[in-house]
Design an enzyme around this catalytic site. Structure first.
Site, short mmCIF file in Angstrom:
data_model
loop_
_atom_site.label_atom_id
_atom_site.label_comp_id
_atom_site.label_asym_id
_atom_site.label_seq_id
_atom_site.Cartn_x
_atom_site.Cartn_y
_atom_site.Cartn_z
N LYS A 180 53.68 64.67 0.68
CA LYS A 180 53.64 63.70 -0.42
C LYS A 180 52.22 63.15 -0.51
CE LYS A 180 54.11 59.32 -2.11
NZ LYS A 180 52.93 59.51 -2.99
N GLY A 233 46.96 55.68 5.58
CA GLY A 233 47.02 54.75 4.44
C GLY A 233 46.82 53.34 4.93
N SER A 234 47.46 52.40 4.24
CA SER A 234 47.21 50.99 4.55
C SER A 234 47.99 50.54 5.78
CB SER A 234 47.59 50.13 3.35
OG SER A 234 48.97 50.29 3.10
N VAL A 237 51.64 49.45 4.88
CA VAL A 237 52.64 50.52 4.75
C VAL A 237 52.92 51.13 6.13
CG1 VAL A 237 53.13 52.78 3.74
CG2 VAL A 237 52.05 51.00 2.35
N GLY A 238 51.90 51.27 6.95
CA GLY A 238 52.10 51.79 8.30
C GLY A 238 53.11 50.96 9.08
N GLU A 255 47.38 56.44 10.75
CA GLU A 255 45.94 56.17 10.66
C GLU A 255 45.77 55.10 9.60
OE1 GLU A 255 43.76 57.03 12.71
OE2 GLU A 255 45.02 58.49 13.76
N CYS A 289 37.91 54.99 5.46
CA CYS A 289 38.44 54.06 6.47
C CYS A 289 37.42 53.84 7.58
CB CYS A 289 39.78 54.52 7.02
SG CYS A 289 39.83 56.23 7.43
N GLU A 390 39.56 44.22 5.67
CA GLU A 390 39.06 45.50 5.15
C GLU A 390 38.95 45.39 3.63
OE1 GLU A 390 41.68 48.99 5.27
OE2 GLU A 390 39.92 50.16 5.83
P1 ADP Z 1 46.25 53.90 -0.24
O1 ADP Z 1 46.45 53.03 -1.43
O2 ADP Z 1 44.99 53.66 0.50
O3 ADP Z 1 46.49 55.36 -0.55
P2 ADP Z 1 48.87 53.27 0.78
O4 ADP Z 1 49.26 52.87 2.17
O5 ADP Z 1 49.32 52.39 -0.33
O6 ADP Z 1 47.31 53.45 0.85
O7 ADP Z 1 49.42 54.73 0.48
C1 ADP Z 1 49.16 55.84 1.30
C2 ADP Z 1 50.21 56.89 1.02
O8 ADP Z 1 51.49 56.42 1.44
C3 ADP Z 1 50.37 57.23 -0.46
O9 ADP Z 1 50.70 58.62 -0.59
C4 ADP Z 1 51.53 56.35 -0.87
O10 ADP Z 1 52.20 56.83 -2.01
C5 ADP Z 1 52.42 56.43 0.36
N1 ADP Z 1 53.30 55.29 0.55
C6 ADP Z 1 53.06 54.00 0.22
N2 ADP Z 1 54.10 53.22 0.52
C7 ADP Z 1 55.03 54.01 1.11
C8 ADP Z 1 56.34 53.80 1.68
N3 ADP Z 1 56.89 52.60 1.72
N4 ADP Z 1 56.99 54.86 2.18
C9 ADP Z 1 56.42 56.08 2.19
N5 ADP Z 1 55.22 56.36 1.66
C10 ADP Z 1 54.52 55.35 1.13
#
Ligand code: ADP
Length: 492
Positions: A180, A233-234, A237-238, A255, A289, A390
């Site tokens: 994804k 990602g963020s 969300v992690g 990460e 990052c 950040e």
């Molecule tokens: P960024 O905006 O830096 O890409 P995010 O953490 O928002 O960081 O998103 C990173 C990835 O994780 C993207 O592919 C996003 O669609 C996906 N994502 C965000 N939220 C969720 C979630 N709750 N469950 C699974 N995947 C997610």
């Protein structure tokens, strides 16, 4: 093969075939440097597509898990060759969809190629160990085996390199993947998957599902058939992902963010430090990052360094990233632009001084894109928002300190620990820094960004989940250990 279902329209890739979202939903992808430029229309998928992709990954796993690593390596090498034959074209598409400069877009595509080649070699390295047994006749050894269908969830800032560094080892070590990508950069994801398909990857080994976090990411991570999740990602969300998998046994690799310091001691080569501070903080519009976001500078040289840094930052060429002279492109989208400009305003309000940049750029044709002026703050309070949060944009803050001990204390006093640099000629101080800094990646006399594929990548503290990516570390994450006792039949 062509992946388009009509001109500039791209589907999901499930069980070896390109198809539209089950719902028929689509989403547009536009160039952040010029929103009039429509890059393509992509599948806006939901749980039904995720389910089909996981089913395909589960079915493919049965035969893929026992495929020879050498056969898998040959597919990765072939995919690398295909990408290499299209490197300039894909690099240009990367620039159009992500906004980094053309040189960086082509460079990142080259990095994906290098990663595939490296992983092809790594998966042919010895796996497992042979042990002595208490019974001299027993053959006692370990093997590393794949996990099953894994989820690869990637951000937009390295739209081909990060997917490559997760997917190549995932499949190389025998797992199957549901991928994804970030909804802002689906075209690079399509190009990577297309290369794997054209290289002969069997159906179902990699499945691509494009769409939003809520409709694709969420059902993907909640599905119990997924054995492992590799996420970049963020931090927010992690943390959510950790909670989501808390009641099941899913391997998780996170990460997350960084607030990366570059310490400049009084004895440093100032010109060299300036060059690396500018590129470390500003290249890729600061959207790495590992970008440098705090210059922690010995007070004795702080005024001179800050004034020279401001001059260099003011002179950066900001504009269309496809143009040869451009050094800094746009940020990724409107909400990022508004967030960064808002944080710059907060920084002013906190009392830091804007020495270069300081807001949006909308003159000279830049009004139809998301341009933020490369911004330098002086007099940053280490405890303030600018010193702690950040920002993920072209913003650098200078913090003045009294020598090494003060510098290291301030460098470590943040929640993150991804990468860090020191600029000095003093070998003792450099070695002390390597020992004392709380960071997963440490540079002496070079900028904080940088990730070569043969070494582990990841951070300390809130930057990672302890597991590492790339290099030999990828085997750790994408496999599990089986211990084998083999005894000869009685009488033999
Ligand atoms: P960024 O905006 O830096 O890409 P995010 O953490 O928002 O960081 O998103 C990173 C990835 O994780 C993207 O592919 C996003 O669609 C996906 N994502 C965000 N939220 C969720 C979630 N709750 N469950 C699974 N995947 C997610």
């Amino acid at each position: 093969m062509t992946v388009t279902t009509s001109a500039q329209s791209y589907g999901n890739y499930i069980a070896g075939a390109w198809r539209p979202a089950t719902s028929g939903g689509t989403m547009e992808n536009r160039n952040p440097a010029n929103t009039d430029d429509l890059i393509g229309t992509f599948a806006s998928s939901d749980a039904a597509d995720v389910d089909a992709a996981i089913t395909a990954a589960e079915e493919a796993f049965e035969s893929w898990r026992i495929t020879s690593p050498i056969a898998r390596a040959n597919i990765l090498i072939k995919a690398a060759e295909i990408l290499a034959s299209r490197q300039n074209e894909i690099g240009r598409e990367l620039t159009r969809e992500e906004g980094k400069t053309l040189k960086e877009g082509i460079g990142e595509t080259g990095r994906a190629i290098q990663i595939l080649r490296y992983v092809a070699g790594e998966i042919q390295q010895p796996s497992g160990e042979h042990y002595p047994s208490m019974n001299p006749q027993t053959l006692l050894y370990t093997v590393r085996e794949p996990l099953g269908p894994v989820a690869v969830i990637t951000p937009w800032n390295f739209p081909i390199a990060i997917p490559a560094w997760k997917i190549a080892p995932a499949i190389g070590f025998g797992n199957t993947v549901v991928f994804k990508p970030a909804s802002l950069t689906p075209l690079c994801a399509v190009r990577l998957v297309e290369a794997l398909h054209d290289a002969g990857l069997p159906a179902g080994v990699v499945n691509l599902v494009t769409g939003s976090a809520s409709k694709v990411g969420d059902p993907l991570v909640r599905d119990e058939r997924i054995t492992a999740i590799s996420f970049t990602g963020s931090e927010q969300v992690g943390k959510e992902l950790k909670k989501t998998v808390a009641d099941r046994n899913t391997k998780l690799q996170l990460e997350l963010g960084g607030k990366n310091p570059a310490i400049v001691l009084a004895d440093a080569d100032m010109d060299h430090a300036l060059t690396h501070l500018v590129t470390g903080a500003m290249w890729s519009t600061g959207q790495k990052c590992t970008a440098t976001s705090r210059a922690i500078v010995d007070r004795r040289i702080a005024d001179e360094l800050t004034s020279k840094l401001a001059d260099r930052i003011r002179n950066l060429t900001v504009g269309d990233p496809l143009a040869g002279e451009t050094q800094i492109g746009p940020v990724i989208d409107e909400s990022a632009m508004q967030r960064i400009v808002g944080d710059i305003d907060k920084g002013r309000f906190e009392g830091a001084e804007v020495l270069a940049g300081g807001g949006r750029l909308s003159d000279n044709g830049r009004g139809s894109g998301y341009f933020v002026a490369p911004t330098l703050f002086g007099g940053v309070d280490p405890a303030s928002m600018l010193g702690q949060q950040e920002l993920f944009g072209p913003v650098l803050g200078v913090i003045s300190v009294d020598g090494y001990d003060d510098a290291i204390a301030i460098a470590n006093n943040v929640r993150y620990g991804l990468s860090a640099s020191i600029f000095t000629r003093d070998l003792g101080k450099a070695m002390a820094f390597v020992r004392d800094i709380q960071a997963g990646i440490v540079h002496v006399n070079s900028e904080t960004p940088g990730a070569e594929p043969q070494v582990p990548f990841g951070g300390y503290k809130s930057s990672s989940s302890y597991s590492r990516e790339q290099g030999k570390a990828s085997r750790e994450f994408f496999t599990q250990t089986k211990t084998v006792y083999i005894d000869p039949p009685p009488g033999s």
